[in-house]
Structure formats: C-alpha cells, structure tokens
Motif scaffolding. Structure first.
Motif, mmCIF file in Angstrom:
data_model
loop_
_atom_site.group_PDB
_atom_site.id
_atom_site.type_symbol
_atom_site.label_atom_id
_atom_site.label_comp_id
_atom_site.label_asym_id
_atom_site.label_seq_id
_atom_site.Cartn_x
_atom_site.Cartn_y
_atom_site.Cartn_z
ATOM 1 N N LYS A 57 0.828 -1.200 0.000
ATOM 2 C CA LYS A 57 0.000 0.000 0.000
ATOM 3 C C LYS A 57 0.866 1.256 0.000
ATOM 4 O O LYS A 57 1.888 1.314 0.664
ATOM 5 N N ASP A 58 0.468 2.245 -0.769
ATOM 6 C CA ASP A 58 1.151 3.532 -0.892
ATOM 7 C C ASP A 58 2.547 3.412 -1.517
ATOM 8 O O ASP A 58 3.377 4.295 -1.349
ATOM 9 N N HIS A 60 2.753 2.558 -4.897
ATOM 10 C CA HIS A 60 2.469 2.810 -6.315
ATOM 11 C C HIS A 60 3.088 1.723 -7.195
ATOM 12 O O HIS A 60 3.755 2.002 -8.183
#
Length: 85
Positions: A57-58, A60
């Motif tokens: 997550k986070d 990209h």
C-alpha cells in the motif's frame, strides 16, 4: 575457504553424517538448518494471500510496473524494427 553442504541425522545428541568423508574437522564453524517436525495442530492456519494483503500500500506498484514495461518496450523497439527489415 568454500561453502560445503552435507546431509546429517541428529541422533542421541550427535550428528551422524551420511558421507563420513565430508564430516567437518574439529574447530570448523558450521551452520545447522533443520526441519521442525513439531506438533502441526498447534499452529494456526494462515492464508498466504490474506497475510500479504495490503503490504504494498502507498508504494504505487502498478505505476512502477507500467513504467518498467514502457522502458523495456522503448529499449527493445529499435531492435524489433531492425529485425523486421
């Protein structure tokens, strides 16, 4: 100095090497890796997919993958056109 892999069986407090000629000499540093055949019922079942969910997550990751594929395509395009001609 080289890495050596040897199979052995642990029995009555000693290691019994399946190939005695590969037994380490006295003072040789060894790393022991073994399979723990403990009670499997005590372990809670873990779904590997569920355990990894949300780990990236986070970061990209999709964008990074698409960018990497685009770079690969650009790097390989001149080669592909010269092969067709």
């Amino acid at each position: 100095m080289r890495l050596q892999v040897v199979r052995a069986i642990y029995k009555n407090g000693t290691l019994i090497f399946t190939q005695p000629e590969l037994t380490p000499r006295d003072g040789t540093e060894v790393i022991l890796t073994y399979l723990d055949e403990g009670n499997l019922e005590d372990r809670s079942p873990v779904d590997p997919v569920q355990a990894l969910r949300g780990r990236g997550k986070d970061e990209h990751l999709v964008e990074k993958l698409l960018e990497s594929r685009r770079e690969d395509r650009e790097r390989n395009e001149p080669t592909a056109t010269s092969l067709r001609a």
